[in-house]
Design a protein around this motif. Sequence first.
Motif, PDB file in Angstrom:
ATOM      1  N   GLU A 184       0.834  -1.215   0.000  1.00  0.00           N
ATOM      2  CA  GLU A 184       0.000   0.000   0.000  1.00  0.00           C
ATOM      3  C   GLU A 184       0.864   1.258   0.000  1.00  0.00           C
ATOM      4  N   ASP A 185       1.985   1.208   0.726  1.00  0.00           N
ATOM      5  CA  ASP A 185       2.900   2.359   0.747  1.00  0.00           C
ATOM      6  C   ASP A 185       3.459   2.617  -0.648  1.00  0.00           C
ATOM      7  N   LEU A 186       3.766   1.520  -1.358  1.00  0.00           N
ATOM      8  CA  LEU A 186       4.304   1.652  -2.719  1.00  0.00           C
ATOM      9  C   LEU A 186       3.251   2.266  -3.639  1.00  0.00           C
ATOM     10  N   ARG A 187       1.978   1.833  -3.472  1.00  0.00           N
ATOM     11  CA  ARG A 187       0.900   2.403  -4.301  1.00  0.00           C
ATOM     12  C   ARG A 187       0.795   3.915  -4.070  1.00  0.00           C
ATOM     13  N   GLU A 188       0.823   4.323  -2.799  1.00  0.00           N
ATOM     14  CA  GLU A 188       0.716   5.757  -2.475  1.00  0.00           C
ATOM     15  C   GLU A 188       1.900   6.544  -3.023  1.00  0.00           C
ATOM     16  N   ALA A 189       3.092   5.962  -2.861  1.00  0.00           N
ATOM     17  CA  ALA A 189       4.316   6.640  -3.319  1.00  0.00           C
ATOM     18  C   ALA A 189       4.274   6.834  -4.833  1.00  0.00           C
ATOM     19  N   GLU A 216      15.327   5.090  -7.462  1.00  0.00           N
ATOM     20  CA  GLU A 216      16.071   5.755  -6.381  1.00  0.00           C
ATOM     21  C   GLU A 216      15.185   6.722  -5.605  1.00  0.00           C
ATOM     22  N   ARG A 217      14.298   7.426  -6.323  1.00  0.00           N
ATOM     23  CA  ARG A 217      13.419   8.381  -5.623  1.00  0.00           C
ATOM     24  C   ARG A 217      12.441   7.649  -4.713  1.00  0.00           C
ATOM     25  N   LEU A 218      11.910   6.511  -5.171  1.00  0.00           N
ATOM     26  CA  LEU A 218      10.980   5.738  -4.331  1.00  0.00           C
ATOM     27  C   LEU A 218      11.702   5.246  -3.075  1.00  0.00           C
ATOM     28  N   GLU A 219      12.940   4.788  -3.246  1.00  0.00           N
ATOM     29  CA  GLU A 219      13.658   4.230  -2.103  1.00  0.00           C
ATOM     30  C   GLU A 219      14.077   5.324  -1.119  1.00  0.00           C
ATOM     31  N   ARG A 220      14.488   6.503  -1.672  1.00  0.00           N
ATOM     32  CA  ARG A 220      14.973   7.572  -0.784  1.00  0.00           C
ATOM     33  C   ARG A 220      13.848   8.386  -0.169  1.00  0.00           C
ATOM     34  N   GLU A 221      12.930   8.848  -1.042  1.00  0.00           N
ATOM     35  CA  GLU A 221      11.929   9.803  -0.562  1.00  0.00           C
ATOM     36  C   GLU A 221      10.799   9.119   0.202  1.00  0.00           C
ATOM     37  N   TYR A 222      10.574   7.819  -0.077  1.00  0.00           N
ATOM     38  CA  TYR A 222       9.433   7.143   0.566  1.00  0.00           C
ATOM     39  C   TYR A 222       9.876   5.943   1.410  1.00  0.00           C
TER      40      TYR A 222
END
Length: 605
Positions: free
Chosen positions: A315-320, A360-366
């Motif tokens: 769910e976090d991945l969907r929101e991100a 990288e943005r998904l891993e860093r920012e979220y």
Amino acid sequence: MTDVPAARIRNFCIIAHIDHGKSTLADRLLQVTGTVDKRQMKEQFLDNMDLERERGITIKLQAARMNYTAKDNQQYVLNLIDTPGHVDFSYEVSRSLAACEGALLVVDASQGVEAQTLANVYLALEHNLEIIPVLNKIDLPGAEPDRVISEIEEIIGLDCSGAILASAKEGIGIDEILEAIVERVPPPRNTVNEPLRALIFDSYYDSYRGVIVYFRVMDGTVKKGDRIYLMASGKEYEIDELGVLSPNQKPVEELHAGEVGYLSAAIKAVADARVGDTVTLAHANSKAAEPLPGYKEANPMVFCGMFPIDADQFEDLREALEKLKLNDAALHYEPETSSAMGFGFRCGFLGLLHMEIVQERLEREYNLDLIITAPSVVYRVTTNKGEVLYIDNPSHLPAPNEREKIEEPYVQVEMITPETFVGTLMELSQNRRGVFKDMKYLTQGRTTLTYELPLAEVVTDFFDQMKSRSRGYASMEYHLIGYRENPLVKLDIMINGDPVDSLAMIVHRDKAYNVGRSMAEKLKELIPRHQFKVPIQAAIGSKIIASEHIPALRKDVLAKCYGGDISRKKKLLQKQAKGKKRMKSVGTVDVPQEAFMAVLRLDQQ
């Protein structure tokens, strides 16, 4: 501040190939106009993402408003929209161009015209922008302004009699650039009295204020407190903050035709304020009749699967992804399930760098931990019944007896290179099933090569190979030219007897054996040893074309048997073998993330 007449507003962007000094020039313009004071100034001021600063590239377009007093002592407002230079972010560039009337074309005086320079110029010409050529880095010992000017005139056909020689680093020519913007860039049309129409060119999600929209007012006037209507999503909101980017957000009471600014209206749903949408007023009598043309949808070229390592993060991945799509309109995604990795998303990107940056943005920012499958392209499959299917995931490919033909996307690749490297780049293109189309000599020692290549061969490591073979001097630009039929097969990778859908690939029949062989060897290195023997096989349909196995970890069960009867030793070994067999039938093999990326690093030869 906002009562500047339209005749004294200039909207422009900076276009250039990657690393030609675009961000440095933007820094100097902000400094000279006094928009940013010395205390706050830092290198690459508008590149505010850590990733951009680390890699030294611009990823996101950024807007900044500058007040400038010209030689005629008139006050002008200059709206700069900074753009990325890499081929994967050309969608960002096209969005910036739609909000401008002019463009600074920055060319490195020591390197000359590069592939992306050409692509960006053609984009600007399509939007009928006034182009001002700027030769940057003239302070370098290798600078050859005369050669580069003749190159721009010959290749692009731009008149360079008014080209400006500059060095953004040394601050040379900055005043001339500002004067040229005032004199040569046409002011926006004065349409203050028409109904409001504003084009959304960017937006991002703020966890306190909701969606913040960046827009350019094309017609009419917008005030704080107005009720606005978003024409594509059909939603209404009331503006609670309106302002300009200078380059930090500065609230104002109203903006009129020709100005660039931002608005916040407590927009909670990310999908309501889409990039390219038109903002108008909600009152029936002041509503605009026609929306602005907006942007053509970006077509993703490369697809991959993204799965959270921890299933609870789905769910976090969907929101991100939802929030990131607001900021990056070229990203596409849809849910996907995989037998090996559970629930995740199938994501579409404009290219490999775009894919890397999003990960990288998904891993860093979220704060997400992700597994990314190897990239693939969209194939067009015609079935025996005449249906046409678009397949972006090899595991969805119909069986061989159900399909009539498979077509793969082809791109036209244009490489600009010093002539020393022509031979090695031609060899690279031929090895990747390239079709030679054209070769032109530009100016002393520089050549352009044109090839038609399957996109699948370009999206793996073609760019890296081209850079390493040309010692970093060659540049490339590519665009889709259509689909062509080829003898393609689906290559399945089986681990411990089970096909792993995330490692399946669609490859050319002539290359299938080599790719299968390399893949099996690579996985043997990457998958850790288990308590049981793990076979790895590459197969086309039911035919195994390559096989390797990972030996089992063995415990020495005979250690306690010294001397004595051989039958006792045999009995212990048979007991161990039975245990291994049982373990193999229920055991699962742990496949590390590196194995899914191994496809990228396979030796293409």
